[in-house]
Design a protein around this motif. Sequence first.
Motif, PDB file in Angstrom:
ATOM      1  N   ASP A  89      20.191  54.989  18.275  1.00 37.64           N
ATOM      2  CA  ASP A  89      21.496  55.318  18.449  1.00 37.64           C
ATOM      3  C   ASP A  89      22.093  53.709  19.052  1.00 37.64           C
ATOM      4  N   HIS A  90      21.422  52.747  20.202  1.00 38.31           N
ATOM      5  CA  HIS A  90      21.763  51.394  21.050  1.00 38.31           C
ATOM      6  C   HIS A  90      21.734  50.444  19.121  1.00 38.31           C
ATOM      7  N   THR A  91      21.305  50.881  18.809  1.00 37.88           N
ATOM      8  CA  THR A  91      20.493  49.813  17.340  1.00 37.88           C
ATOM      9  C   THR A  91      22.241  50.438  15.642  1.00 37.88           C
ATOM     10  N   LEU A  93      24.602  51.638  16.378  1.00 36.94           N
ATOM     11  CA  LEU A  93      26.352  51.585  17.383  1.00 36.94           C
ATOM     12  C   LEU A  93      26.433  50.096  17.180  1.00 36.94           C
ATOM     13  N   ARG A  94      25.632  49.200  17.465  1.00 37.15           N
ATOM     14  CA  ARG A  94      25.602  47.635  17.902  1.00 37.15           C
ATOM     15  C   ARG A  94      26.473  47.303  16.609  1.00 37.15           C
ATOM     16  N   ARG A  95      24.832  47.183  14.983  1.00 38.80           N
ATOM     17  CA  ARG A  95      25.530  47.478  14.426  1.00 38.80           C
ATOM     18  C   ARG A  95      26.851  47.076  13.402  1.00 38.80           C
ATOM     19  N   LEU A 230      37.648  48.464  27.409  1.00 36.60           N
ATOM     20  CA  LEU A 230      36.824  47.564  29.234  1.00 36.60           C
ATOM     21  C   LEU A 230      36.290  46.772  29.488  1.00 36.60           C
ATOM     22  N   ALA A 231      34.900  46.591  28.675  1.00 32.85           N
ATOM     23  CA  ALA A 231      34.705  45.618  28.286  1.00 32.85           C
ATOM     24  C   ALA A 231      35.088  43.965  28.302  1.00 32.85           C
ATOM     25  N   GLY A 232      36.621  44.181  27.680  1.00 35.28           N
ATOM     26  CA  GLY A 232      37.075  43.131  26.995  1.00 35.28           C
ATOM     27  C   GLY A 232      38.124  42.136  27.854  1.00 35.28           C
ATOM     28  N   GLU A 234      37.987  43.772  31.633  1.00 33.83           N
ATOM     29  CA  GLU A 234      37.660  43.778  33.253  1.00 33.83           C
ATOM     30  C   GLU A 234      37.109  42.609  33.438  1.00 33.83           C
ATOM     31  N   THR A 235      36.001  41.576  32.219  1.00 31.61           N
ATOM     32  CA  THR A 235      35.395  40.619  32.927  1.00 31.61           C
ATOM     33  C   THR A 235      35.860  39.408  32.828  1.00 31.61           C
ATOM     34  N   THR A 236      36.389  39.387  31.592  1.00 37.70           N
ATOM     35  CA  THR A 236      36.350  37.400  31.159  1.00 37.70           C
ATOM     36  C   THR A 236      37.753  37.517  32.687  1.00 37.70           C
ATOM     37  N   SER A 281      24.501  44.580  37.109  1.00 35.74           N
ATOM     38  CA  SER A 281      24.090  46.177  35.511  1.00 35.74           C
ATOM     39  C   SER A 281      24.347  47.224  35.755  1.00 35.74           C
ATOM     40  N   THR A 282      24.653  47.410  35.451  1.00 36.22           N
ATOM     41  CA  THR A 282      24.724  48.860  34.756  1.00 36.22           C
ATOM     42  C   THR A 282      23.350  49.257  35.348  1.00 36.22           C
ATOM     43  N   PHE A 283      23.308  50.820  35.339  1.00 37.42           N
ATOM     44  CA  PHE A 283      22.315  51.993  35.677  1.00 37.42           C
ATOM     45  C   PHE A 283      21.343  51.842  34.566  1.00 37.42           C
ATOM     46  N   ARG A 284      19.869  52.165  35.299  1.00 33.13           N
ATOM     47  CA  ARG A 284      19.106  51.907  34.145  1.00 33.13           C
ATOM     48  C   ARG A 284      17.788  53.117  35.185  1.00 33.13           C
ATOM     49  N   VAL A 285      17.186  53.864  34.194  1.00 36.64           N
ATOM     50  CA  VAL A 285      16.993  54.925  35.041  1.00 36.64           C
ATOM     51  C   VAL A 285      15.093  54.892  34.710  1.00 36.64           C
ATOM     52  N   LEU A 333      21.670  35.035  33.422  1.00 36.86           N
ATOM     53  CA  LEU A 333      22.021  36.217  33.402  1.00 36.86           C
ATOM     54  C   LEU A 333      23.350  36.722  33.943  1.00 36.86           C
ATOM     55  N   ALA A 334      24.847  36.227  33.693  1.00 35.44           N
ATOM     56  CA  ALA A 334      25.902  36.917  33.689  1.00 35.44           C
ATOM     57  C   ALA A 334      26.167  37.611  32.569  1.00 35.44           C
ATOM     58  N   PHE A 335      25.415  37.698  31.566  1.00 35.86           N
ATOM     59  CA  PHE A 335      25.699  38.497  30.325  1.00 35.86           C
ATOM     60  C   PHE A 335      24.919  39.183  29.617  1.00 35.86           C
ATOM     61  N   ILE A 339      18.643  43.864  24.742  1.00 36.96           N
ATOM     62  CA  ILE A 339      18.962  44.500  23.627  1.00 36.96           C
ATOM     63  C   ILE A 339      20.268  44.432  24.023  1.00 36.96           C
ATOM     64  N   HIS A 340      20.865  44.799  25.608  1.00 40.02           N
ATOM     65  CA  HIS A 340      22.716  44.877  25.335  1.00 40.02           C
ATOM     66  C   HIS A 340      23.053  43.562  26.213  1.00 40.02           C
ATOM     67  N   TYR A 341      22.361  42.829  25.542  1.00 43.34           N
ATOM     68  CA  TYR A 341      23.412  41.039  26.023  1.00 43.34           C
ATOM     69  C   TYR A 341      24.574  41.248  26.072  1.00 43.34           C
ATOM     70  N   CYS A 342      25.193  40.761  26.524  1.00 42.08           N
ATOM     71  CA  CYS A 342      26.343  40.917  25.981  1.00 42.08           C
ATOM     72  C   CYS A 342      27.285  40.839  24.455  1.00 42.08           C
ATOM     73  N   LEU A 343      27.634  41.818  24.064  1.00 41.93           N
ATOM     74  CA  LEU A 343      28.198  41.316  22.597  1.00 41.93           C
ATOM     75  C   LEU A 343      29.493  40.639  22.408  1.00 41.93           C
TER      76      LEU A 343
HETATM   77  C1  HEM Z   1      32.971  36.769  31.586  1.00 45.08           C
HETATM   78  C2  HEM Z   1      33.129  37.662  30.792  1.00 45.08           C
HETATM   79  C3  HEM Z   1      32.029  38.990  30.637  1.00 45.08           C
HETATM   80  C4  HEM Z   1      30.790  39.088  30.827  1.00 45.08           C
HETATM   81  C5  HEM Z   1      30.702  38.756  32.383  1.00 45.08           C
HETATM   82  C6  HEM Z   1      30.343  39.952  30.256  1.00 45.08           C
HETATM   83  C7  HEM Z   1      28.958  41.260  30.943  1.00 45.08           C
HETATM   84  C8  HEM Z   1      28.034  41.880  30.336  1.00 45.08           C
HETATM   85  C9  HEM Z   1      26.939  41.864  30.494  1.00 45.08           C
HETATM   86  C10 HEM Z   1      26.127  41.345  31.640  1.00 45.08           C
HETATM   87  C11 HEM Z   1      26.202  42.998  29.974  1.00 45.08           C
HETATM   88  C12 HEM Z   1      24.848  43.947  30.090  1.00 45.08           C
HETATM   89  C13 HEM Z   1      25.304  44.626  31.081  1.00 45.08           C
HETATM   90  C14 HEM Z   1      23.951  45.698  30.677  1.00 45.08           C
HETATM   91  O1  HEM Z   1      22.712  45.091  30.433  1.00 45.08           O
HETATM   92  O2  HEM Z   1      23.607  47.193  32.127  1.00 45.08           O
HETATM   93  C15 HEM Z   1      27.403  42.841  29.514  1.00 45.08           C
HETATM   94  C16 HEM Z   1      27.358  44.230  27.880  1.00 45.08           C
HETATM   95  C17 HEM Z   1      28.269  44.414  26.970  1.00 45.08           C
HETATM   96  N1  HEM Z   1      30.006  43.129  26.668  1.00 45.08           N
HETATM   97 FE1  HEM Z   1      30.054  42.271  27.971  1.00 45.08          FE
HETATM   98  N2  HEM Z   1      31.045  40.674  29.633  1.00 45.08           N
HETATM   99  C18 HEM Z   1      31.639  39.151  29.656  1.00 45.08           C
HETATM  100  C19 HEM Z   1      33.058  39.858  28.315  1.00 45.08           C
HETATM  101  C20 HEM Z   1      32.710  40.946  26.899  1.00 45.08           C
HETATM  102  C21 HEM Z   1      34.040  40.510  26.229  1.00 45.08           C
HETATM  103  C22 HEM Z   1      35.052  39.602  25.926  1.00 45.08           C
HETATM  104  C23 HEM Z   1      33.640  41.647  25.160  1.00 45.08           C
HETATM  105  C24 HEM Z   1      34.802  42.301  23.952  1.00 45.08           C
HETATM  106  C25 HEM Z   1      33.922  43.215  23.633  1.00 45.08           C
HETATM  107  C26 HEM Z   1      32.554  42.256  26.204  1.00 45.08           C
HETATM  108  C27 HEM Z   1      31.556  43.607  25.676  1.00 45.08           C
HETATM  109  C28 HEM Z   1      30.423  44.149  25.717  1.00 45.08           C
HETATM  110  C29 HEM Z   1      29.614  44.896  24.921  1.00 45.08           C
HETATM  111  C30 HEM Z   1      30.443  45.199  24.338  1.00 45.08           C
HETATM  112  C31 HEM Z   1      28.929  44.961  25.576  1.00 45.08           C
HETATM  113  C32 HEM Z   1      27.172  46.254  25.439  1.00 45.08           C
HETATM  114  C33 HEM Z   1      26.698  45.448  24.480  1.00 45.08           C
HETATM  115  C34 HEM Z   1      25.180  46.847  24.524  1.00 45.08           C
HETATM  116  O3  HEM Z   1      24.854  47.857  24.682  1.00 45.08           O
HETATM  117  O4  HEM Z   1      24.090  45.988  23.483  1.00 45.08           O
HETATM  118  N3  HEM Z   1      32.160  41.947  26.995  1.00 45.08           N
HETATM  119  N4  HEM Z   1      28.426  42.434  28.962  1.00 45.08           N
END
Ligand code: HEM
Length: 393
Positions: A89-91, A93-95, A230-232, A234-236, A281-285, A333-335, A339-343
């Motif tokens: 599913d991950h593959t 959705l991410r694609r 949310l990710a777009g 709450e992080t940057t 990170s978010t939870f893993r189990v 490892l901030a991103f 496979i879940h490396y920040c998109l």
């Molecule tokens: C400095 C800013 C950001 C940081 C530090 C950050 C960090 C992260 C981290 C640590 C994860 C992985 C979480 C885990 O494995 O539990 C993640 C995943 C993700 N991030 Fe970011 N993020 C940032 C900005 C963004 C932005 C701007 C977007 C835009 C849409 C984004 C979209 C995503 C998505 C979609 C995932 C899930 C990827 C997957 O499951 O394959 N992030 N991010």
Amino acid sequence: MIDFTDPVFQNDPHPTYAEMRRTGPVRRVRLPSGTDAWLVTRYEDARRALTDPRLSKSVAALGSSPAAAGQSAAGGPLSRHMLAVDPPDHTRLRRLVSAAFTVRRIEALRPRIEVIATELLDALDGRDRTDLIDAFAFPLPIQVICELLGVPAADQGSFRAWSNVIVAGTMSGDRLGPAIEAMIGYIRSLLAERREHGGDDLLAGLIQVRDSGDGLTEEELTSMVFLLLLAGHETTVNLIGNGAYLLLRDRERWERLRADRALLPSAIEEFLRYEGPVETSTFRVATEDLEIGGEKVAAGDPVVVVLLSANRDDDRFPGAGELRLDRPQNPHLAFGHGIHYCLGAPLARLEAQIAFTALLDRFPALRLAVEPGELTWRPGTLLRGLTELPVRL
Ligand code: HEM
């Protein structure tokens, strides 16, 4: 026992994590939500855990753990996004969205992001003092992700409020439930509106995939929009906020960067490492019994990687406790990792580059308006960011 709600820990968790790396780097703790989870605090263990396929992201594997549900906002219709599922599913959705987030596609947004940054700073003209989070670090990324998705600017305020509650994690259920409900309702109305009127943004593209029956359920669509929104933003916000704080806390750094802009890319990587926006990170189990750093983790146990701690591990980063704007190698490892490396990493990096360039150009005399010790950090262990950053312009 770690008290995650202790304001001393919230304002500076680094000493606690340093102690854990030394004396119990993989440790079972009770989170504020009442859930027991393993915290992984050393770099090598963290990296390995993030690529271990036996550590699942699946909500089903998490069972009914309320904390897990809260932290990943895994409740119901918002829980079918790529960060809450495993392959295949991950593959899939991410694609669907990865093409929109490549370095090349993101680079094309540069001129528009520069305009947004300039407009936000223009609005501060004639002011002596402002909260840099509220006036700049927050509105910049939220405007960018909203435009990318195709979300009306007028709605940004309301979902900022809901998402703040959702990511705070430690919030009591009575505020979390309504915030999630409101977010679901909002996204559904957004989708309905776009279905009716069409468009050529990412939202319209995703709706098309859904409606052509090409393997995207309505829940997955709602969850995807939720995750991207949310990710777009709450992080940057915290990359810009934490970075500005680190530069202004020691103004020599600000001056050095002003004089040598070639340092900006490595400086941004160092902000990400030293005071990254995502604390854990978010939870893993665990899907089976396994070992992390010599500790026996049982099947069903939740595991959380402390990214903030791994990035301060002296075994990986020489002088990890020091902020070096020109650190040559920075495999932080901030991103995340694996496979879940920040998109959104290319987008976050571009936004930060534009934001710091605009700030340095426009307000060369920028300084903190309060003592560093007076600043407070947002509650919860998921994100690491300031509540306010009062500055003199
Ligand atoms: C400095 C800013 C950001 C940081 C530090 C950050 C960090 C992260 C981290 C640590 C994860 C992985 C979480 C885990 O494995 O539990 C993640 C995943 C993700 N991030 Fe970011 N993020 C940032 C900005 C963004 C932005 C701007 C977007 C835009 C849409 C984004 C979209 C995503 C998505 C979609 C995932 C899930 C990827 C997957 O499951 O394959 N992030 N991010």
